[in-house]
Design a protein around this motif. Sequence first.
Motif, short mmCIF file in Angstrom:
data_model
loop_
_atom_site.label_atom_id
_atom_site.label_comp_id
_atom_site.label_asym_id
_atom_site.label_seq_id
_atom_site.Cartn_x
_atom_site.Cartn_y
_atom_site.Cartn_z
N VAL A 162 20.71 -32.30 31.95
CA VAL A 162 20.77 -33.46 31.06
C VAL A 162 19.35 -34.00 30.88
O VAL A 162 18.68 -34.34 31.86
N ILE A 163 18.91 -34.05 29.62
CA ILE A 163 17.55 -34.53 29.34
C ILE A 163 17.64 -35.68 28.34
O ILE A 163 18.61 -35.82 27.60
N SER A 164 16.59 -36.51 28.35
CA SER A 164 16.61 -37.67 27.48
C SER A 164 15.31 -37.74 26.68
O SER A 164 14.21 -37.62 27.25
N ASP A 165 15.43 -37.95 25.39
CA ASP A 165 14.27 -38.07 24.50
C ASP A 165 13.70 -39.48 24.65
O ASP A 165 14.30 -40.46 24.18
N ALA A 216 24.53 -41.48 33.06
CA ALA A 216 25.59 -41.56 34.06
C ALA A 216 26.97 -41.51 33.41
O ALA A 216 27.87 -40.81 33.89
N ALA A 217 27.12 -42.24 32.31
CA ALA A 217 28.41 -42.24 31.61
C ALA A 217 28.72 -40.84 31.06
O ALA A 217 29.85 -40.34 31.17
N ALA A 218 27.71 -40.21 30.49
CA ALA A 218 27.90 -38.87 29.91
C ALA A 218 28.21 -37.85 31.01
O ALA A 218 29.10 -36.99 30.85
N PRO A 228 30.07 -43.51 26.03
CA PRO A 228 29.40 -44.72 25.55
C PRO A 228 27.88 -44.63 25.76
O PRO A 228 27.41 -43.96 26.69
N ALA A 229 27.13 -45.33 24.88
CA ALA A 229 25.67 -45.40 25.02
C ALA A 229 25.25 -46.80 24.62
O ALA A 229 25.78 -47.35 23.64
N GLY A 230 24.33 -47.38 25.37
CA GLY A 230 23.87 -48.74 25.07
C GLY A 230 23.38 -48.84 23.63
O GLY A 230 22.54 -48.03 23.20
N ALA A 231 23.91 -49.81 22.87
CA ALA A 231 23.59 -50.04 21.45
C ALA A 231 23.88 -48.79 20.59
O ALA A 231 23.40 -48.69 19.47
N ASN A 232 24.62 -47.87 21.16
CA ASN A 232 24.92 -46.56 20.53
C ASN A 232 23.64 -45.79 20.16
O ASN A 232 23.64 -44.96 19.25
N ILE A 245 31.47 -35.26 31.88
CA ILE A 245 31.39 -33.81 32.14
C ILE A 245 32.10 -33.46 33.45
O ILE A 245 32.87 -32.50 33.52
N LEU A 246 31.86 -34.25 34.50
CA LEU A 246 32.47 -33.94 35.80
C LEU A 246 34.00 -33.98 35.70
O LEU A 246 34.70 -33.11 36.24
#
Length: 193
Positions: A87-90, A102-104, A37-41, A108-109
């Motif tokens: 894990v990187i974020s644009d 955190a959800a992603a 899941p991702a906020g507002a996708n 993975i874990l």
Amino acid sequence: MNIIDLIKNRRSIRRFRQEKLDRDLFVELVETARCAPAGANIQSLEYIIVDEPGVCEKLFDFLAWAGHVKPKRDPAPDQRPVAYIVVISDTEIKKEASVDAAAAIENILLAAASSGVGSCWLGLIKREQIAELLGINEKYKVDSVIALGKPAETPVMEDAKGEDTKYYLDEKDVLHVPKRPLKKILHINKFGS
Ligand SMILES: Cc1cc2nc3c(=O)[nH]c(=O)nc-3n(C[C@H](O)[C@H](O)[C@H](O)COP(=O)(O)O)c2cc1C
């Protein structure tokens, strides 16, 4: 193992067997992150698989391990992770994405655990040095590093006694991970009940 048992049994692993793992597995782990899941996708996360030994060695210098038992869970050279997912974020897509990450990362874990692969989520990391090492563009924030490899330790979870939740090593060098008991954290219908 069913998903509930998998979740309960997953522990952070900081000692790894030096067994090479297939890159396809790491790609599959990123696929599970993509499904999170991702906020507002709105999806700002990207992933760098690091499995080349020379790069793994350099990346290792920018990580910190198990502060509560330092230095006893710093992996020795023959216990180090065999791969990492960074894990990187644009930040142009989303300014703050640590909850999405955190959800992603949990996906993975758990997916790693389901394949018998141990992992440790690393957040106390030298972000600038990691960005430089991996040539990460300035618009990206380095969120976390996930260490991966076949486990060479078996930590155990237990109910915390009292308020102290610091993990600790016993006389047999087994890592114990206290979690707050359910009765301390669960409320039904009303706070405090
Ligand atoms: C946001 C976050 C950052 C973390 N950073 C580190 C870290 O830098 N080094 C480390 O050894 N463990 C790190 N951990 C792992 C925690 O220490 C571990 O999850 C905790 O002790 C509970 O153990 P468990 O994962 O086996 O349940 C991190 C975990 C989270 C959620």
